[in-house]
Design a protein around this motif. Sequence first.
Motif, PDB file in Angstrom:
ATOM      1  N   ALA A  42      -7.538  55.167  13.415  1.00  0.00           N
ATOM      2  CA  ALA A  42      -7.066  54.113  12.512  1.00  0.00           C
ATOM      3  C   ALA A  42      -8.159  53.113  12.165  1.00  0.00           C
ATOM      4  N   LYS A  43      -9.350  53.306  12.707  1.00  0.00           N
ATOM      5  CA  LYS A  43     -10.467  52.381  12.480  1.00  0.00           C
ATOM      6  C   LYS A  43     -11.662  53.138  11.895  1.00  0.00           C
ATOM      7  N   PRO A  44     -11.546  53.669  10.657  1.00  0.00           N
ATOM      8  CA  PRO A  44     -12.680  54.389  10.067  1.00  0.00           C
ATOM      9  C   PRO A  44     -13.913  53.496   9.966  1.00  0.00           C
ATOM     10  N   GLY A  45     -15.043  54.045  10.394  1.00  0.00           N
ATOM     11  CA  GLY A  45     -16.279  53.277  10.383  1.00  0.00           C
ATOM     12  C   GLY A  45     -16.283  52.143  11.383  1.00  0.00           C
ATOM     13  N   GLY A  46     -15.346  52.154  12.305  1.00  0.00           N
ATOM     14  CA  GLY A  46     -15.164  51.035  13.219  1.00  0.00           C
ATOM     15  C   GLY A  46     -16.160  50.994  14.357  1.00  0.00           C
ATOM     16  N   ARG A  47     -16.236  49.816  14.956  1.00  0.00           N
ATOM     17  CA  ARG A  47     -17.015  49.617  16.173  1.00  0.00           C
ATOM     18  C   ARG A  47     -16.031  49.467  17.317  1.00  0.00           C
ATOM     19  N   LEU A  48     -16.170  50.359  18.310  1.00  0.00           N
ATOM     20  CA  LEU A  48     -15.255  50.410  19.434  1.00  0.00           C
ATOM     21  C   LEU A  48     -16.000  50.113  20.724  1.00  0.00           C
ATOM     22  N   LEU A  49     -15.288  49.512  21.675  1.00  0.00           N
ATOM     23  CA  LEU A  49     -15.858  49.172  22.974  1.00  0.00           C
ATOM     24  C   LEU A  49     -14.916  49.652  24.059  1.00  0.00           C
ATOM     25  N   GLU A  50     -15.480  50.347  25.040  1.00  0.00           N
ATOM     26  CA  GLU A  50     -14.725  50.783  26.217  1.00  0.00           C
ATOM     27  C   GLU A  50     -15.358  50.146  27.438  1.00  0.00           C
ATOM     28  N   SER A  58     -11.592  59.287  28.965  1.00  0.00           N
ATOM     29  CA  SER A  58     -11.040  58.525  27.835  1.00  0.00           C
ATOM     30  C   SER A  58     -12.072  58.403  26.712  1.00  0.00           C
ATOM     31  N   THR A  59     -13.347  58.385  27.072  1.00  0.00           N
ATOM     32  CA  THR A  59     -14.411  58.343  26.079  1.00  0.00           C
ATOM     33  C   THR A  59     -14.314  59.541  25.141  1.00  0.00           C
ATOM     34  N   ALA A  60     -14.081  60.721  25.710  1.00  0.00           N
ATOM     35  CA  ALA A  60     -13.976  61.949  24.910  1.00  0.00           C
ATOM     36  C   ALA A  60     -12.830  61.855  23.910  1.00  0.00           C
ATOM     37  N   TRP A  61     -11.724  61.275  24.330  1.00  0.00           N
ATOM     38  CA  TRP A  61     -10.571  61.133  23.437  1.00  0.00           C
ATOM     39  C   TRP A  61     -10.872  60.137  22.317  1.00  0.00           C
ATOM     40  N   LEU A  62     -11.518  59.015  22.661  1.00  0.00           N
ATOM     41  CA  LEU A  62     -11.893  58.046  21.632  1.00  0.00           C
ATOM     42  C   LEU A  62     -12.823  58.680  20.603  1.00  0.00           C
ATOM     43  N   LEU A  63     -13.834  59.396  21.086  1.00  0.00           N
ATOM     44  CA  LEU A  63     -14.762  60.061  20.173  1.00  0.00           C
ATOM     45  C   LEU A  63     -14.045  61.062  19.283  1.00  0.00           C
ATOM     46  N   ASP A  64     -13.056  61.749  19.833  1.00  0.00           N
ATOM     47  CA  ASP A  64     -12.323  62.751  19.067  1.00  0.00           C
ATOM     48  C   ASP A  64     -11.547  62.130  17.905  1.00  0.00           C
ATOM     49  N   GLY A  65     -11.151  60.868  18.056  1.00  0.00           N
ATOM     50  CA  GLY A  65     -10.417  60.187  16.990  1.00  0.00           C
ATOM     51  C   GLY A  65     -11.306  59.497  15.979  1.00  0.00           C
ATOM     52  N   MET A  66     -12.551  59.263  16.330  1.00  0.00           N
ATOM     53  CA  MET A  66     -13.461  58.500  15.465  1.00  0.00           C
ATOM     54  C   MET A  66     -13.987  59.349  14.322  1.00  0.00           C
ATOM     55  N   ASP A  67     -14.258  58.699  13.192  1.00  0.00           N
ATOM     56  CA  ASP A  67     -14.917  59.403  12.092  1.00  0.00           C
ATOM     57  C   ASP A  67     -16.432  59.333  12.284  1.00  0.00           C
ATOM     58  N   ALA A  68     -17.156  59.958  11.363  1.00  0.00           N
ATOM     59  CA  ALA A  68     -18.612  60.057  11.484  1.00  0.00           C
ATOM     60  C   ALA A  68     -19.302  58.704  11.394  1.00  0.00           C
ATOM     61  N   GLY A  69     -18.684  57.712  10.755  1.00  0.00           N
ATOM     62  CA  GLY A  69     -19.299  56.404  10.592  1.00  0.00           C
ATOM     63  C   GLY A  69     -18.966  55.412  11.685  1.00  0.00           C
ATOM     64  N   ALA A  70     -18.121  55.795  12.606  1.00  0.00           N
ATOM     65  CA  ALA A  70     -17.715  54.891  13.690  1.00  0.00           C
ATOM     66  C   ALA A  70     -18.727  54.946  14.839  1.00  0.00           C
ATOM     67  N   HIS A  71     -18.694  53.926  15.693  1.00  0.00           N
ATOM     68  CA  HIS A  71     -19.583  53.882  16.856  1.00  0.00           C
ATOM     69  C   HIS A  71     -18.821  53.361  18.070  1.00  0.00           C
ATOM     70  N   LEU A  72     -19.040  53.999  19.215  1.00  0.00           N
ATOM     71  CA  LEU A  72     -18.416  53.615  20.472  1.00  0.00           C
ATOM     72  C   LEU A  72     -19.482  53.205  21.472  1.00  0.00           C
ATOM     73  N   THR A  73     -19.335  52.007  22.034  1.00  0.00           N
ATOM     74  CA  THR A  73     -20.158  51.570  23.162  1.00  0.00           C
ATOM     75  C   THR A  73     -19.270  51.605  24.387  1.00  0.00           C
ATOM     76  N   THR A  74     -19.724  52.275  25.428  1.00  0.00           N
ATOM     77  CA  THR A  74     -18.962  52.335  26.669  1.00  0.00           C
ATOM     78  C   THR A  74     -19.852  51.881  27.812  1.00  0.00           C
ATOM     79  N   VAL A  75     -19.259  51.206  28.783  1.00  0.00           N
ATOM     80  CA  VAL A  75     -20.039  50.647  29.891  1.00  0.00           C
ATOM     81  C   VAL A  75     -19.337  50.959  31.212  1.00  0.00           C
ATOM     82  N   ASP A  76     -20.158  51.251  32.213  1.00  0.00           N
ATOM     83  CA  ASP A  76     -19.676  51.427  33.580  1.00  0.00           C
ATOM     84  C   ASP A  76     -20.825  51.060  34.504  1.00  0.00           C
ATOM     85  N   ASN A  77     -20.497  50.629  35.715  1.00  0.00           N
ATOM     86  CA  ASN A  77     -21.544  50.215  36.650  1.00  0.00           C
ATOM     87  C   ASN A  77     -21.931  51.312  37.625  1.00  0.00           C
ATOM     88  N   ASP A  78     -21.372  52.517  37.476  1.00  0.00           N
ATOM     89  CA  ASP A  78     -21.627  53.603  38.412  1.00  0.00           C
ATOM     90  C   ASP A  78     -22.473  54.694  37.748  1.00  0.00           C
TER      91      ASP A  78
END
Length: 192
Positions: A42-50, A58-78
């Motif tokens: 629902a967020k074409p070209g969107g910027r997403l944060l996990e 969950s990252t894989a699922w978010l990427l699967d929903g994103m279009d080619a112009g969207a970007h996902l930043t994900t962070v973990d301390n491990d």
Amino acid sequence: MNEHLLREPAPIPALWADTRATGFTMASDPLTCSLLRTLAAAKPGGRLLELGAGTGLSTAWLLDGMDAGAHLTTVDNDPFLLAVLHRHLGHDPRLTAVCADGDPFLCSLPVASFDLVFADTWSGKYRLLDEALALLKPGGIYVIDDMLPQANWPEGHAEKVRQLLDTLDGRTDFHTTQLAWASGMVLATRRA
């Protein structure tokens, strides 16, 4: 409705196998992940944060929903868990995976810079909630899960959950919906 008809993203079986091998037991529920994919779409070209990548399920699922112009930043301390994520998802140019402590990382981000924030760790959920919500643009969606009782909750955690739900419900700058579904979810959309 059949939960087994979720159409998993292609990397999920291998990610699950490696996740089990690590002993990591805090992965998001597949139903939660399915909703994340829908929200990402629902967020074409969107910027997403996990916040709280874990092994990247969950990252894989978010990427699967994103279009080619969207970007996902994900962070973990491990770094051990992030190595699993990198092995399976690191080739995707729409993804930036960061190994950092969530609190300072969250505080380093510019306000109103994301279209969706999935807070799946204490940072941005039980700590620094205001800072996480400030990251959302108008129409941006804040998502949390694990709001229904979980077997791994420590003593006194139910009260923290209740306080968090009350805080979100009391905000006038967001429309909030609590869902007694999957592990218990909350969606909050920043009002324009």
